[in-house]
Design a protein around this motif. Structure first.
Motif, PDB file in Angstrom:
ATOM      1  N   ALA A  29      46.912   1.333  -1.643  1.00  0.00           N
ATOM      2  CA  ALA A  29      46.421   2.382  -0.747  1.00  0.00           C
ATOM      3  C   ALA A  29      45.426   3.249  -1.514  1.00  0.00           C
ATOM      4  CB  ALA A  29      47.583   3.236  -0.258  1.00  0.00           C
ATOM      5  N   GLY A  30      44.315   3.546  -0.894  1.00  0.00           N
ATOM      6  CA  GLY A  30      43.327   4.397  -1.536  1.00  0.00           C
ATOM      7  C   GLY A  30      42.288   3.623  -2.324  1.00  0.00           C
ATOM      8  N   GLU A  31      42.559   2.368  -2.635  1.00  0.00           N
ATOM      9  CA  GLU A  31      41.543   1.570  -3.339  1.00  0.00           C
ATOM     10  C   GLU A  31      40.506   1.067  -2.340  1.00  0.00           C
ATOM     11  OE1 GLU A  31      44.063  -0.253  -7.067  1.00  0.00           O
ATOM     12  OE2 GLU A  31      43.488  -1.575  -5.437  1.00  0.00           O
ATOM     13  N   GLY A 110      32.428   7.825   7.298  1.00  0.00           N
ATOM     14  CA  GLY A 110      33.509   8.701   6.848  1.00  0.00           C
ATOM     15  C   GLY A 110      33.095  10.160   6.798  1.00  0.00           C
ATOM     16  N   LYS A 111      31.910  10.459   7.322  1.00  0.00           N
ATOM     17  CA  LYS A 111      31.434  11.852   7.371  1.00  0.00           C
ATOM     18  C   LYS A 111      31.103  12.175   8.818  1.00  0.00           C
ATOM     19  CE  LYS A 111      30.250  12.513   2.791  1.00  0.00           C
ATOM     20  NZ  LYS A 111      30.771  13.702   2.152  1.00  0.00           N
ATOM     21  N   THR A 145      34.889  -0.284  14.833  1.00  0.00           N
ATOM     22  CA  THR A 145      35.804   0.852  14.659  1.00  0.00           C
ATOM     23  C   THR A 145      35.100   2.205  14.701  1.00  0.00           C
ATOM     24  OG1 THR A 145      36.816  -0.650  13.052  1.00  0.00           O
ATOM     25  CG2 THR A 145      37.950   1.406  13.427  1.00  0.00           C
ATOM     26  N   CYS A 204      40.450  -2.319  17.003  1.00  0.00           N
ATOM     27  CA  CYS A 204      41.327  -1.421  16.244  1.00  0.00           C
ATOM     28  C   CYS A 204      41.992  -0.364  17.142  1.00  0.00           C
ATOM     29  CB  CYS A 204      40.560  -0.751  15.105  1.00  0.00           C
ATOM     30  SG  CYS A 204      41.630  -0.337  13.702  1.00  0.00           S
ATOM     31  N   GLY A 240      58.308   2.327   3.862  1.00  0.00           N
ATOM     32  CA  GLY A 240      57.091   2.875   3.272  1.00  0.00           C
ATOM     33  C   GLY A 240      55.865   2.006   3.483  1.00  0.00           C
ATOM     34  N   CYS A 270      43.439  -4.988  12.700  1.00  0.00           N
ATOM     35  CA  CYS A 270      44.529  -4.730  11.757  1.00  0.00           C
ATOM     36  C   CYS A 270      45.829  -5.454  12.130  1.00  0.00           C
ATOM     37  CB  CYS A 270      44.827  -3.235  11.682  1.00  0.00           C
ATOM     38  SG  CYS A 270      43.409  -2.264  11.189  1.00  0.00           S
TER      39      CYS A 270
ATOM     40  N   GLU B  46      55.642   9.644   5.766  1.00  0.00           N
ATOM     41  CA  GLU B  46      56.662  10.061   4.815  1.00  0.00           C
ATOM     42  C   GLU B  46      56.517   9.231   3.542  1.00  0.00           C
ATOM     43  OE1 GLU B  46      60.638   9.929   6.268  1.00  0.00           O
ATOM     44  OE2 GLU B  46      61.478  10.824   4.444  1.00  0.00           O
ATOM     45  N   ASP B  59      52.940   9.344  -4.490  1.00  0.00           N
ATOM     46  CA  ASP B  59      52.128   8.136  -4.613  1.00  0.00           C
ATOM     47  C   ASP B  59      51.504   8.122  -6.012  1.00  0.00           C
ATOM     48  OD1 ASP B  59      51.250   5.873  -2.713  1.00  0.00           O
ATOM     49  OD2 ASP B  59      49.358   6.462  -3.669  1.00  0.00           O
ATOM     50  N   LYS B  60      50.160   7.976  -6.097  1.00  0.00           N
ATOM     51  CA  LYS B  60      49.566   7.905  -7.429  1.00  0.00           C
ATOM     52  C   LYS B  60      49.184   9.278  -7.964  1.00  0.00           C
ATOM     53  CE  LYS B  60      44.900   7.201  -5.769  1.00  0.00           C
ATOM     54  NZ  LYS B  60      43.816   6.299  -5.443  1.00  0.00           N
ATOM     55  N   GLU B 156      43.180  10.713   1.854  1.00  0.00           N
ATOM     56  CA  GLU B 156      43.327   9.316   1.476  1.00  0.00           C
ATOM     57  C   GLU B 156      44.652   8.738   1.962  1.00  0.00           C
ATOM     58  OE1 GLU B 156      42.510   8.375  -2.684  1.00  0.00           O
ATOM     59  OE2 GLU B 156      44.201   6.999  -2.467  1.00  0.00           O
ATOM     60  N   THR B 161      40.449  10.711   8.616  1.00  0.00           N
ATOM     61  CA  THR B 161      39.179  10.610   9.335  1.00  0.00           C
ATOM     62  C   THR B 161      39.259   9.547  10.426  1.00  0.00           C
ATOM     63  OG1 THR B 161      38.018  11.333   7.368  1.00  0.00           O
ATOM     64  CG2 THR B 161      36.707  10.232   9.054  1.00  0.00           C
ATOM     65  N   LYS B 162      39.859   8.417  10.069  1.00  0.00           N
ATOM     66  CA  LYS B 162      39.945   7.339  11.055  1.00  0.00           C
ATOM     67  C   LYS B 162      40.988   7.654  12.135  1.00  0.00           C
ATOM     68  CE  LYS B 162      40.901   2.460  11.533  1.00  0.00           C
ATOM     69  NZ  LYS B 162      41.414   1.265  10.886  1.00  0.00           N
ATOM     70  N   THR B 167      37.013  15.250   9.234  1.00  0.00           N
ATOM     71  CA  THR B 167      36.399  14.853   7.964  1.00  0.00           C
ATOM     72  C   THR B 167      36.421  16.028   6.998  1.00  0.00           C
ATOM     73  OG1 THR B 167      34.191  15.446   8.712  1.00  0.00           O
ATOM     74  CG2 THR B 167      34.857  13.166   9.019  1.00  0.00           C
TER      75      THR B 167
END
Lengths: 793, 212
Positions: A29-31, A110-111, A145, A204, A240, A270, B46, B59-60, B156, B161-162, B167
């Motif tokens: 996640a996040g990558e 994303g903006k 999307t 999506c 999770g 997805c 959660e 998380d990280k 993140e 945003t999605k 944003t």
């Protein structure tokens, strides 16, 4: 074979989910998923190959988020990701020895775009252009999307202007058929068809069942092939992990219904896997495709909704137009956009469905003023706009940055005008008003005008512009200059409607030019034209008699079910004015009580007895002082302070008008520059300070929010500003306030700075070098007044 | 959502004093129209949580914040959420500014109170799903020494945003502006000293502070 030749003729299968499969293969996640194109190409080749073997014909490269903003700091460029991702798809195709199209996947940046967010339309366009130019080797673009129609417009333009490849656009609607930014399905279709995309659909966000439910709304208005790529149901969190529960078999069974209901391209998003696609291909491949039909809808749109012509007549508000309006011209010359925006709100509240926007004045930079007006109006109203200009540069700029499918006013049958306007409509989409006049002027017969309508319809056809995107104006001429003028217009109107089946529009009020009590004639003519089938009237929606003609016509001619609109409009209204019993308040009391209406009346009365300066100094200002003191002593509060300020503004405006009528200029104190600093979008505090400073007679130059230090410095120099007021809300933007002050001190010797905003304190203000800190709006006024009295500003 | 009018007046600086009739009417009419105007949305998730001697690990992310640590000590998991009233809320204030600045100020306060009310609703939803467990007061980036930079963590981990169309700007502001991110610690034991509002903030002289 170009995929365009197959679109809509045979069922085409997209691949399925990618991100969810990458997560199973080690993506955290996040990558950034796009980095796996380099770190694990074998995983991508395998997934792509599995989809090809499952029967997918369009394989989307792993490029969804590969844009300059998301890749920032990743160490790779858009171009590098593009090439690696496309190579992975090509390797998979080679490996399977089957046929498939390489689709270049483009997602949102994303903006958020302005006016809500910070990214300009042009910046978004540039980011997408970079992507499109990087996609060498792709065979089509899949825009996926999207949740913001404005952003998707920037992306589509970038594809169309920088590539010849086909493109499909799919949007992520919620279960109510709405985008996150408020757009509905018809508004999306209007925009995207106007821009000339090759296929439109959903992806999506939703599972196949919900997409099936929303599908009729899409197919009822869409005249291009339809794409449906659902998720494998809604995400569920288990231990999770986000999982999607719909099995390949259940997924495919719903996809069968989706194809039967009108989809031409299907796949998954997805949570779907090669197994979902394989099963879908197996169950769907022999279903007979729904043929694509032109729905023939005449439609314009904003970022939230579409307005359709041809059923209920449409009201187009004509008030945003300087012709014959001195005050409006002055607003344009002084860049007083607030005045223009208020006209927009007032017309919307009076029942307009569309707003005409004309800012044509010889001495202004029309493309720039048009852009500011259009974007500003779209920040405060969701009505579609009609761009009204003869300046082709202004027209193109407005069509480009307009959020939706605009109405365009206008083209006529002059060859030169048609040559300039039709290409723009073809490129950007739009509903075009066609005026029945040419090089020889306006024909004096109905037949003459009908012939010109035919000429324009035929010429439009050469560009591929269909009749449904034209709306003919048979031109209203004053009945006082020719007794058959109304008849010619109406005969021509009926003629073009019956012969060509086009929609019609008229600027109605011209009919009464030169006559007394114009509204009487205008309203009757409006009713006659509506009865002849007029689709839209460009009128003044604030005219009570015109609007009552409209509501009455709709009730009488089956355009108002059970007369509900008529009843809603008029049931509460008084049929005759009733004598009002009210006590008259003095100006002083009106301001203290915050009563704008009575402040205006009291001022008018006072002006017959006393000099304006006397009224200001001995009534207005003392009243404001009392209110200001009350605010500081906490005996009254912000809303009351502001209501009093509004009442005072009304009084000032009344005085100003009287002075101007007598040829005198109203005196203003020294100009104060005010702005919310760079990066900050919270500006209500600044706007409150502005109102109060104006009340005390200062000329306030407002640069708005998110203003760069350089612009503040330059304006301070240009306008010889002595006092600059800055606001910031967050700790993260106070740094920009500090920078602004630094630059001001350096480039504008002697300038005084005053600051305010939620996060600021006296200590903080001292630290960043501000000359004055005010904890509230009144403090700012007091400081400015002190400086003024001391002669420092 | 139930907008608390007392909150509206608190935001407008009334500090517990009674509002005047005109302001009250203005607030009432805005509150009444609110459901037709705004489109509230939220997203939550959660995550397991580790609280060490010096930091909080989600998380990280290894977060060094004494205030957050104090808030979450004793919790095994944490719910992150984001909520927004949507872009229509911002448009409403902009429109009001053009016609009446007083109305704009009241609208701003009503929308802030509505945002809080919406967060309370989400809070209650989480509570009802956590029968037998206890929720800590919600905590946002920017509170005390929990740096605003952790907004990026929320964005993140929640894919904000999605999911809900909010944003984050370069200056870490959220747009649309009537948006909130927060986290709520889940614990199996109750603490008595949990100060629900303002308790962790050092700005003691703030005129909006509770307990006036």
């Amino acid at each position: 074979m170009d995929i365009r030749e197959k679109l809509g003729k045979e069922l085409i299968f997209f691949d399925g989910g990618l991100g969810t499969l990458l997560q199973k293969n080690g993506l955290k996640a996040g990558e950034l998923p796009e980095l796996m194109n380099f770190s694990a190409p074998e995983v991508l080749v395998k997934i792509h190959a599995d989809y090809i073997n499952a029967g997918a014909q369009i394989i989307t490269a792993n490029t969804f988020g590969a844009n300059r903003y998301k890749l920032e700091g990743s160490g790779v460029s858009v171009k590098e990701v593009a090439q690696a991702a496309i190579n992975n798809v090509k390797k998979a195709i080679a490996l399977t020895k089957k046929q498939a199209y390489v689709a270049y996947d483009i997602g949102p940046l994303g903006k958020m775009l302005r006016p809500v967010g910070e990214l300009s339309f042009d910046e978004a366009y540039e980011a997408y252009k970079e992507i499109v130019l990087a996609a060498q080797g792709a065979e089509l673009f899949a825009l996926e999307t999207f949740t913001d129609l404005y952003e998707v417009k920037a992306a589509v333009l970038a594809v169309k202007e920088n590539s010849d490849l086909p493109l499909t656009v799919t949007l992520a609607f919620d279960e109510n058929g709405k985008l996150l930014t408020g757009g509905d399905i018809p508004s999306a279709v209007a925009l995207l068809e106007g821009l000339g995309v090759d296929a439109i659909g959903f992806n999506c966000g939703l599972g196949p069942e919900t997409m099936l439910e929303l599908l009729p709304e899409l197919t009822s208005c869409c005249s291009v092939p339809v794409v449906i790529n659902p998720n494998a149901g809604l995400p569920v969190v288990e231990n999770g992990q986000t999982v999607f529960k719909i099995t390949p078999d259940d997924f495919a069974k719903t996809m069968v219904e989706i194809v039967k209901s009108g989809a031409h391209l299907v796949g998954g998003c997805c949570g779907t896997t090669p197994a979902h696609i394989e099963r879908t291909v197996a169950l769907c491949k022999d279903i007979k495709l729904t043929p694509i039909t032109d729905k023939g809808l005449t439609v314009v749109s904003s970022y939230t909704h579409a307005v359709t012509f041809g059923d209920k007549p449409v009201i187009i508000g004509e008030r945003i137009n300087p012709t014959g309006k001195a005050r409006f011209k002055q607003a344009l010359r002084e860049s007083d956009f607030e005045y223009i925006f208020k006209e927009g709100i007032a017309q919307e509240e009076s029942g307009a469905h569309i707003l005409d926007v004309n800012v044509g004045l010889p001495e202004i930079d029309e493309p720039s003023v048009m852009e500011t007006t259009v974007t500003g109006l779209q920040a405060i109203t969701d009505l579609p706009l009609q761009i009204d200009t003869t300046n082709i540069a202004a027209l193109e700029r407005a069509m480009r940055i307009y959020n939706g499918k605009p109405m365009i006013n206008s083209v006529n049958a002059k060859q030169e005008v048609m040559d300039a306007v039709f290409p723009l409509v073809k490129k950007y989409g739009g509903l075009l008003v066609c005026l029945t006049l040419d090089e020889d002027g306006i024909p004096q017969t109905a037949e003459g005008r009908i012939a010109l309508a035919r000429r324009m319809i035929n010429e439009a056809k050469k560009y591929g512009i269909e009749k449904k995107n034209l709306i003919v104006d048979t031109l209203t001429m004053s009945v006082s200059t020719g007794s058959d003028n109304a008849k010619i217009t109406l005969d021509a109107l009926r003629g073009v409607r019956e012969r060509f089946g086009v929609n019609t529009v008229l600027g109605v009020s011209n009919i009464s030019f030169g006559l007394p009590q114009r509204e009487r004639i205008t309203s009757s003519f409006f009713t006659l034209a509506l009865y002849e089938g007029l689709s839209a009237g460009i009128v003044n929606p604030m005219s009570e008699s015109l609007m009552s003609a409209y509501y009455s016509f709709c009730a009488l001619c089956e355009k108002d079910d059970k007369c509900l609109s008529y009843i809603e409009k008029y049931s509460g209204a008084q049929s005759a004015p009733v004598a009002q019993t009210k006590t008259e308040l003095s100006l002083y009391d009106s301001i203290i009580k915050g009563m704008a209406q009575s402040a205006s009346e009291a001022t008018k009365k006072l002006l017959t007895e006393r000099e304006s300066l006397d009224i200001i100094n001995n009534e207005l200002i003392p009243a404001l002082d009392v209110v200001g003191k009350g605010f500081e002593e906490k005996t009254l509060f912000l809303p009351q302070l502001l209501m009093s300020a509004e009442a005072a503004s009304v009084a000032f405006e009344t005085i100003r008008k009287t002075l101007e009528k007598n040829g005198q200029a109203s005196e203003k104190k020294s100009p104060i520059l005010i702005a919310t600093v760079k990066g900050d979008v919270h500006d209500i505090g600044k706007n409150i300070v502005k109102v109060l400073l104006s009340n005390y007679g200062f000329e306030v130059i407002d640069l708005g929010k998110d203003v760069a230090p350089e612009k503040i410095v330059q304006t301070a120099i240009d306008k010889k500003i002595r006092l600059v007021a800055l606001s910031a809300l967050m700790t993260t933007t106070v740094v920009n306030m500090e920078e602004t002050i630094k630059q001001l001190k350096k480039s504008v010797p002697g300038v005084i700075t005053m600051v305010g905003g939620a996060v600021l304190t006296q200590e903080y203000a001292d630290m960043i070098g501000a000359d004055f800190y005010s904890k509230d709006a009144m403090g700012a006024v007091r400081f400015a007044n002190e400086l003024y009295e001391k002669g420092e500003i | 959502m139930k907008v608390d009018k007392k909150e509206v007046f608190r935001y407008l600086g009334y500090s517990g004093r009674e509002a005047d009739l005109k302001t009250e009417q203005l607030a009432d009419s805005l509150i009444e129209k609110l459901p037709e105007i705004i489109t509230p949305r939220f997203v939550l998730r959660e995550l397991p949580l580790t609280v060490t001697d010096e930091s909080v690990i989600i998380d990280k992310y290894n977060i060094k914040s004494a205030n957050l640590r104090a808030n979450l000590t004793g919790c095994k998991s944490v719910v992150l959420f984001a909520a927004t009233l949507g872009r229509e809320a911002d448009t409403l204030v902009k429109r009001c500014e053009l016609t009446s600045i007083a109305k704009a100020a009241v609208a701003q306060a009503v929308l802030s109170a509505a945002t809080e009310a919406y967060c309370d609703e989400i809070n209650e939803k989480i509570r009802s799903e956590k029968q037998g467990l206890f929720l800590r007061p919600r905590f946002s980036a920017g509170y005390g020494d929990f740096l605003l930079e952790y907004q990026e963590m929320f964005f993140e981990l929640l894919d904000i945003t999605k999911k809900i169309g909010v944003t984050l700007t370069n200056e870490l502001l959220m747009v649309p502006t009537k948006s909130v991110t927060a986290l709520i610690g889940i614990s199996d034991s109750q603490r008595s000293c949990d100060n629900e509002k303002c308790g962790n903030c050092n700005k003691k002289e703030c005129e909006f502070r509770y307990g006036y």
